[in-house]
Design an enzyme around this catalytic site. Structure first.
Site, short mmCIF file in Angstrom:
data_model
loop_
_atom_site.label_atom_id
_atom_site.label_comp_id
_atom_site.label_asym_id
_atom_site.label_seq_id
_atom_site.Cartn_x
_atom_site.Cartn_y
_atom_site.Cartn_z
N ASN A 190 27.94 -47.17 -38.74
CA ASN A 190 27.00 -48.19 -39.22
C ASN A 190 27.53 -49.60 -38.95
O ASN A 190 26.79 -50.48 -38.50
CB ASN A 190 26.78 -48.03 -40.73
N ARG B 184 12.01 -42.21 -30.80
CA ARG B 184 13.31 -41.56 -30.58
C ARG B 184 13.07 -40.06 -30.43
O ARG B 184 12.44 -39.45 -31.30
CB ARG B 184 14.28 -41.83 -31.73
N ARG C 87 16.51 -49.06 -29.59
CA ARG C 87 17.90 -49.45 -29.38
C ARG C 87 18.85 -48.26 -29.45
O ARG C 87 18.80 -47.47 -30.39
CB ARG C 87 18.30 -50.51 -30.40
N HIS D 270 6.62 -48.70 -32.85
CA HIS D 270 7.45 -47.94 -33.77
C HIS D 270 6.63 -46.92 -34.56
O HIS D 270 7.17 -46.18 -35.38
CB HIS D 270 8.16 -48.91 -34.72
N TYR E 60 16.97 -36.25 -41.85
CA TYR E 60 16.31 -37.39 -42.47
C TYR E 60 15.20 -36.91 -43.40
O TYR E 60 14.49 -35.96 -43.10
CB TYR E 60 15.68 -38.31 -41.42
N ARG F 79 16.74 -47.90 -49.68
CA ARG F 79 18.01 -47.31 -49.27
C ARG F 79 19.02 -48.37 -48.84
O ARG F 79 20.19 -48.30 -49.17
CB ARG F 79 17.79 -46.33 -48.11
N HIS G 181 14.50 -41.77 -45.55
CA HIS G 181 13.87 -42.49 -44.43
C HIS G 181 12.37 -42.69 -44.63
O HIS G 181 11.76 -43.47 -43.90
CB HIS G 181 14.13 -41.69 -43.15
#
Length: 835
Positions: A62, A394, A424, A454, A487, A583, A611
């Site tokens: 992270n 993703r 990314r 997204h 997730y 979160r 998530h």
């Protein structure tokens, strides 16, 4: 004398009220507190020991991304003469970088200490990492032979001198650095060896049965360093790792004329490896002249160099999990969990037919992604399916979903894929899948310039005669088989005609590059999402102002959008209770007197990554939206995002149940204080510990087992009915049969009682679902009516009733359902097939 422009600017500033920073905090410092919260899990002794080590690795991963993206971008801004000011903390870019750098030493010291503590305990249990200074004679012999046979032929030692300039150190790569003492009169030199990324970093060492010993590849090289530089003698030695700025704007780089966008992204990825360094990490001991040489070559200040005495890049930890001896696994690891079947879906029946009958809600990772994957695979071979459209952000490296899309295209379906190449650190994987999909015949498009797509949406279109049926699948997380096991996310599967029309329009707008579409049910950023949130908050504010109960619930990853923050503060002042589960970053501070007294923020960090995004309005939550978007300006204004309503009463009740369980968590939950720090949730006297993630795991197992038992019982009942019906039929046609026998058989054909409802379904709320009305359209255009969606002949449900926004389902009649089950049983008896 000031110019007219300067006078106007001054007047504008005077008219604009000053921002209130009393209830907000800096985004970067809030993020560091979140990552420190992740590190707390490594200190939690109730977590299995090796799982604690994984949290140490996650903390580092992270932090690496934070330094590359956030600090890298701020460092660029800090070079400007007129720096922008953060609207949550009133800090300039350089002030924010200073604040981050001041926080890092304490965090890294805490990280290093817990790693050493955990490794020591693992070593005592038999999971041993060999260190150079403590190798046994047998281990040293093994290491030397391994180096000579496998490592020495691969590495390329470099000597840095005036004739051999300092090389480009790749972002995130590991290098061994040392000062060298030459045999000539030359001053001390610098030696560099890149640790080969092509080799296994973990080298297993022979060890007694029941234990596991290993040494890292960099330590193998360090142990044999004296033989690497010929006549030069190493004076010191350390492992180094450079973290570079990775905050590249692909659209800002400019696409060359006639250049394919994929080629443009490949060029951008190469550039990322050579951007300006942000920090240098050093593991080991280097003399001051050696370290100064490296630091000057990288153009880094002293404060940007961090030293430690543990391995750099702890990603190898996940690779040794499978090597843990069997007798230690229960003690060191979480109990293995397999995502369970959704109890409302029968995997032996057509998923399409079940979604047409009733909306389905999947909740990862507690429930498996298989219903979605099976549905897409089923569509790829369904002659009635004419098109599949999907957005991908993703994607798993081994993706069953993408393979099904390829099958669909090869089977003549119209397949359209919006592949976001700017996700990314997943750019290369997405580029490769985009090429494969296009080669198979899929139409592959990319996001609009300046706006990442997204959103997570998939639509399957079927033709039944002259009518069309649309199934729309919307998620809070990626269509990714790997992360769906890690997730916590929702996916809604619906045949609702209004949502289907909006989804159809959404894909049409994407293909045309239109980001300003009007939608009746969906909230679509960059234009329609934030207004939807604001109208929901405004409705609750108006309720509170007239003395009615008012409540808002948000579940988010991050909250940074200043306009949304101010509106939440306004709601708090009006008397609206605001409960949030956030979160990560929260730039809003709750509990500030007179500002955010009615705001309550908690965070859950545990085994699974939280998530899902949920927006709910009303004391009875009559408005519930799920979304792919956090309340961050980048999401609400600079991305293509979707919020979608949960209209089915059973699905809404499930969301209520899940979120209620998370609000009850008093084990993994932390509360955000008015000073911006996280503290454990206080338990009332006599209150039992409640871990929401563990409770949801148990619920998933329990409901899956109960549903399986009920289906088995139902099949047995149907089979008995079929057999009884066959006996009775034979009795009727048998000429020797006594009339009494026939008479006795007749009652068996009477309607049987309905099977009990599956225990997995929660109590359905009596509240009617509503949606937030869109902004009124200009007078020249007809205003869209949310309550009257355009009829769709193939949709198997009724229209909304009256003036409410309630969405009623058309469900098969009981008699029709019973006849269908009997028919299925007869078919099974005659053909021996279950389908």
């Amino acid at each position: 004398m000031p110019s007219k422009i300067e006078k106007k600017q001054k007047a504008a500033k005077q008219r604009k009220p000053p921002r209130d920073f009393s209830y907000t905090q800096n985004r970067e410092l809030s993020w560091l507190r979140f990552d420190n919260r992740v590190l707390d899990e490594a200190f939690d002794e109730s977590v299995p020991l090796f799982e604690r080590l994984k949290f140490v690795s996650i903390f580092e991963s992270n932090l690496d991304e934070f330094l590359m993206v956030r600090v890298g971008g701020l460092s660029d801004l800090a070079e400007l003469k007129k720096q922008p000011v953060d609207n949550k903390s009133n800090m300039t870019a350089s002030e924010q970088v200073d604040a981050v750098m001041a926080e890092l030493p304490g965090l890294l010291s805490r990280w290093e200490s817990i790693f050493k503590s955990i490794e020591g305990k693992l070593d005592a249990l038999g999971v041993h990492r060999a260190r150079i200074d403590s190798l046994t004679p047998e281990e040293r012999t093994f290491v030397t032979r391994y180096f000579q046979a496998y490592v020495s032929p691969v590495i390329s030692p470099l000597v840095i001198d005036p004739r051999h300039p300092f090389p480009n150190l790749r972002n995130g790569a590991l290098y061994l650095a040392c000062g060298l003492d030459g045999v000539t009169d030359e001053e001390s030199l610098l030696g560099l060896i890149e640790i080969p990324a092509s080799m296994n970093r973990v080298v297993e060492i022979p060890s007694p049965t029941g234990t596991y010993s290993y040494i890292l590849l960099e330590d193998v090289i360090l142990a044999c360093l004296d033989s690497c530089f010929g006549s030069y003698k190493p004076l010191d030695r350390a492992l180094i790792r450079v973290t570079r700025n990775a905050d590249i704007d692909p659209d800002g780089e400019g696409v060359e004329e006639e250049e394919d966008y994929r080629q443009h992204m490949k060029r951008i990825l190469k550039k990322r490896l050579r951007l300006q360094p942000v920090v240098l990490a050093v593991s080991g001991s280097l003399e001051k002249p050696t370290l100064k040489t490296i630091r000057k070559a990288l153009e880094l200040s002293r404060r940007s160099v961090f030293t430690c005495d543990i391995p750099l890049n702890l990603g190898y930890v996940f690779g040794i999990e499978g090597k843990i001896p069997e007798h230690l696994r229960n003690e060191l690891l979480f109990t293995p969990f397999k995502p369970q079947p959704n109890p409302t879906i029968d995997m032996t029946r057509s998923i399409r037919e079940q979604v047409l009958q009733h909306d389905k809600l999947l909740f990862y990772p507690y429930e498996a992604m298989n219903p979605f994957l099976d549905l897409v695979h089923e569509a790829a071979y369904d002659p009635e399916c004419i098109s599949l459209r999907i957005t991908l952000y993703r994607v798993a490296k081994q993706s069953r979903l993408c393979e099904s899309l390829i099958d669909a295209a090869e089977n003549g379906k119209e397949v359209t894929v919006l592949m976001e190449l700017r996700a990314r650190f997943d750019e290369q994987n997405n580029i490769e899948w985009a090429e494969r999909l296009e080669e198979a015949g899929c139409t592959v498009i990319y996001g609009s310039e300046g706006f990442k797509c997204h959103s997570k949406i998939c639509q399957l279109t079927y033709r039944e005669g002259m009518a069309l049926t649309r199934l729309t699948l919307l998620g809070t997380g990626n269509f990714n088989e790997k992360t769906a096991k890690l997730y916590s996310d929702f996916m809604l599967m619906t045949a609702h005609p209004g949502i289907g029309e909006d989804a159809n329009l959404f894909f049409r707008n994407l293909s045309l590059g239109n980001l300003r579409g009007d939608y009746r049910f969906l909230g679509v950023a960059p234009v329609g999402l934030k207004p939807l949130i604001m109208r929901g908050l405004d409705r609750e504010i108006q309720r509170a102002l007239v003395g009615e109960p008012a409540r808002v619930f948000f579940k988010l990853n991050s909250l940074t959008d200043r306009e949304v923050i101010d509106k939440i503060a306004e709601a708090s002042c009006a008397g609206v209770r605001v409960d949030m589960i956030i979160r990560g970053i929260s730039c809003l501070k709750p509990g500030v007197p007179g500002k955010t007294e009615n705001v309550h923020v908690r965070s859950i960090v545990g085994r699974f990554l939280e998530h899902a995004r949920v927006y709910a309005f009303g004391v009875d939550s009559d408005m519930i939206y799920l979304s792919s978007a956090d309340m961050m300006t980048r999401n609400t204004e600079h991305r293509v995002e979707i919020a979608f309503p949960v209209l089915d009463p059973t699905c809404r009740a499930l969301v209520h149940e899940y979120m209620g369980m998370q609000l009850r968590d008093n084990v993994k939950a932390r509360s955000l204080t008015s000073d911006g720090s996280w503290v454990p949730v206080e338990r009332e006297e006599g209150e039992r510990p409640f871990n929401s993630q563990e409770a949801l795991l148990e619920r998933a197992y329990r409901n899956a087992e109960s549903a399986a038992q009920q289906r088995a019982q139902e099949k047995e009942r149907v089979a008995e009915e079929v057999i009884q019906a066959e006996v009775e039929r034979e009795a009727v046609v048998e000429p020797t049969a006594e009339p009494e026998a026939v008479a006795k058989a007749e009652p068996a054909l009477a309607p049987q009682p309905e099977p009990k409802q599956q225990p997995a379904a929660p109590e359905v709320q009596k509240v009617q679902a509503t949606v937030i009305e869109p902004e009124p359209a200009p007078a020249s255009q007809p205003e869209p009516q949310v309550t009257k969606p355009a009829p769709e002949t193939s949709a198997r449900r009724d229209k909304p009733a009256g003036k409410t926004k309630a969405i009623e389902r058309h469900r098969p009649g009981r008699v029709r359902m019973g006849l269908g089950l009997i028919g299925l049983g007869l078919k099974t008896l005659i053909t021996g097939k279950t389908k």
